[in-house]
Design an enzyme around this catalytic site. Structure first.
Site, PDB file in Angstrom:
ATOM      1  N   CYS A 226       9.845   6.843  72.150  1.00 26.58           N
ATOM      2  CA  CYS A 226       8.617   6.615  71.370  1.00 26.58           C
ATOM      3  C   CYS A 226       8.870   5.870  70.057  1.00 26.58           C
ATOM      4  O   CYS A 226       8.085   5.016  69.661  1.00 26.58           O
ATOM      5  CB  CYS A 226       7.856   7.917  71.128  1.00 26.58           C
ATOM      6  SG  CYS A 226       8.788   9.223  70.346  1.00 26.58           S
TER       7      CYS A 226
ATOM      8  N   ASP B 201      -0.649   5.698  69.628  1.00 28.76           N
ATOM      9  CA  ASP B 201       0.294   6.675  70.162  1.00 28.76           C
ATOM     10  C   ASP B 201       1.033   6.081  71.364  1.00 28.76           C
ATOM     11  O   ASP B 201       0.398   5.653  72.331  1.00 28.76           O
ATOM     12  CB  ASP B 201      -0.495   7.923  70.591  1.00 28.76           C
ATOM     13  CG  ASP B 201       0.391   9.107  70.900  1.00 28.76           C
ATOM     14  OD1 ASP B 201       1.605   8.904  71.088  1.00 28.76           O
ATOM     15  OD2 ASP B 201      -0.128  10.232  70.964  1.00 28.76           O
TER      16      ASP B 201
ATOM     17  N   HIS C 116       2.830   7.768  73.432  1.00 28.11           N
ATOM     18  CA  HIS C 116       3.128   8.832  74.399  1.00 28.11           C
ATOM     19  C   HIS C 116       2.211   8.830  75.614  1.00 28.11           C
ATOM     20  O   HIS C 116       1.549   9.812  75.931  1.00 28.11           O
ATOM     21  CB  HIS C 116       3.060  10.202  73.702  1.00 28.11           C
ATOM     22  CG  HIS C 116       4.065  10.363  72.612  1.00 28.11           C
ATOM     23  ND1 HIS C 116       3.828   9.938  71.334  1.00 28.11           N
ATOM     24  CD2 HIS C 116       5.309  10.880  72.620  1.00 28.11           C
ATOM     25  CE1 HIS C 116       4.891  10.195  70.576  1.00 28.11           C
ATOM     26  NE2 HIS C 116       5.803  10.771  71.339  1.00 28.11           N
TER      27      HIS C 116
END
Length: 385
Positions: free
Chosen positions: A79, A267, A269
């Protein structure tokens, strides 16, 4: 299926109903995204349009194996690498397209496609997960090991040297200090013009190489010290801002702006399959391009952020850099606890400015990045497979 439908399909709930996003609050406070001011009420669609134009980098699966363990996905460890890719993608868009450039699912601009291709999961792509992860080994991070903000900044700095097309200098400020002298030495390129024997023809012409300035910071021990919040907001408000590499504990996020006391972020993820955009001629390539864009951002309170961050600025011209330095000196340095220092010349105790010395210096940061990082567990609930 038309291309807009492909782009929107990600925003349906499990039962097929459309989710009303909670990306931008209905507030009278200014919304700041990548150095631009918006009204949450009047500019909502423009905010979303500009956010969806950012190149969104996420976990991928099914790519060519990386490293000794033959990893084919970066889920759970990549990430921070993806956040670094997003910052660099934003810099390349501003340099090679413009600050006002807008993406749509129909976009087939060859320059845009060239930028996206630099981040694809191909070993030969200059900023692929393969290149970033393998270059991380030179910073003491094995493939599959989590990076901190400073490590990803140092890795991007090294990779950019090999990518002549990108035409930018990445400078990573050391020891919370921005040194103007070092940056000017990197960014000002002098050309000897004129081959005639007349001395008056031999004029030195100076060019400015666009600068991506990254300042790694530690804004507290285990949580952010509130004294830094105003300074952080100022960074998001600079016209040169291209966001902050940061996150919340154990989750790296690309922080792109702020509203009130919250940060707005993209994000990484979400695990998506690997594939190539190429020239975006086939439906599969068009669909793959849509996976590089996120229609809605998210928010967290600033005080919920991890204290380890790297603030990022792009100076396309010398004028941009001078203006940014002036903003630092007039605003940031007036804070009771400035985020970082700015000085004209390199501190004498640093020694001479050479890349080798700078690279050795980076190991001092790595100790801060290895604290309490058990990554896979905390990421699990964020996976969308």
């Amino acid at each position: 299926m038309n291309m807009d439908a492909m782009f929107d399909i990600c925003y349906l709930s499990a039962d097929g109903n459309t989710i009303e996003p909670d990306d931008i609050p209905k507030t009278k406070e200014n919304v700041w995204v990548l150095g631009r001011k918006y009204s949450a009420i009047q500019d909502l669609e423009r905010i979303r349009r500009d956010i969806s134009s950012i190149i969104w980098c996420t976990y991928r699966k099914g790519f060519v194996p990386i490293g000794d363990e033959g990893l084919t996905s970066d889920k759970g460890w990549g990430c921070m690498l993806r956040c670094g890719q997003m910052v660099l993608g934003m810099a390349l868009v501003r340099i090679h397209l413009s600050a006002d450039w807008v993406w749509t699912p129909e976009t087939r601009d060859p320059t845009y496609l060239k930028i996206v291709q630099r981040f694809e999961e191909r070993k030969q792509a200059p900023y692929s997960i393969h290149q970033v992860a393998l270059m991380g080994a030179s910073e003491g991070k094995d493939v599959g090991q989590w990076f901190g903000p400073n490590t990803v900044a140092q890795v991007l700095r090294k990779l950019a040297v090999y990518d002549k097309w990108s035409s930018l200098v990445i400078h990573v400020a050391l020891d919370n200090t921005v040194v103007k002298e070092d940056i000017l030495q990197q960014c000002i390129v002098k050309h000897d013009q004129g081959d005639s024997s007349s001395a008056s023809d031999n004029v030195l012409i100076s060019d400015w190489m666009p600068l991506l300035l990254i300042v790694p910071l530690r804004l507290g021990l285990s949580e952010i010290n509130p004294v830094y919040i105003d300074g952080l907001k100022m960074c998001f408000q600079c016209p040169q801002s291209i966001g902050v590499i940061g996150g919340k504990p154990n989750q790296a996020l690309y922080l792109i702006g702020c509203v009130g006391d919250e940060v707005i972020y993209l994000d990484p993820h979400t695990t998506q399959r690997s594939g190539l955009v190429e020239n975006k001629m086939t439906d599969e390539q068009k669909e793959m391009d849509c996976t590089y864009h996120c229609k809605y951002a998210s928010r967290i309170p600033m005080l919920a952020m991890d204290p380890s961050v790297a603030v990022c600025f792009l100076c396309r011209t010398r004028s941009d850099f001078d203006q940014l330095c002036n903003t630092f000196e007039q605003n940031l340095m007036k804070e009771s606890q400035p985020l970082f220092e700015i000085c004209e010349k390199r501190p004498s105790h640093w020694g001479p400015s050479t890349n080798d010395i700078d690279l050795q210096y980076t190991s001092l940061f790595n100790d801060l990045e290895d604290v309490d990082r058990q990554f896979d567990d905390s990421d699990e609930e964020f996976e969308i497979l």
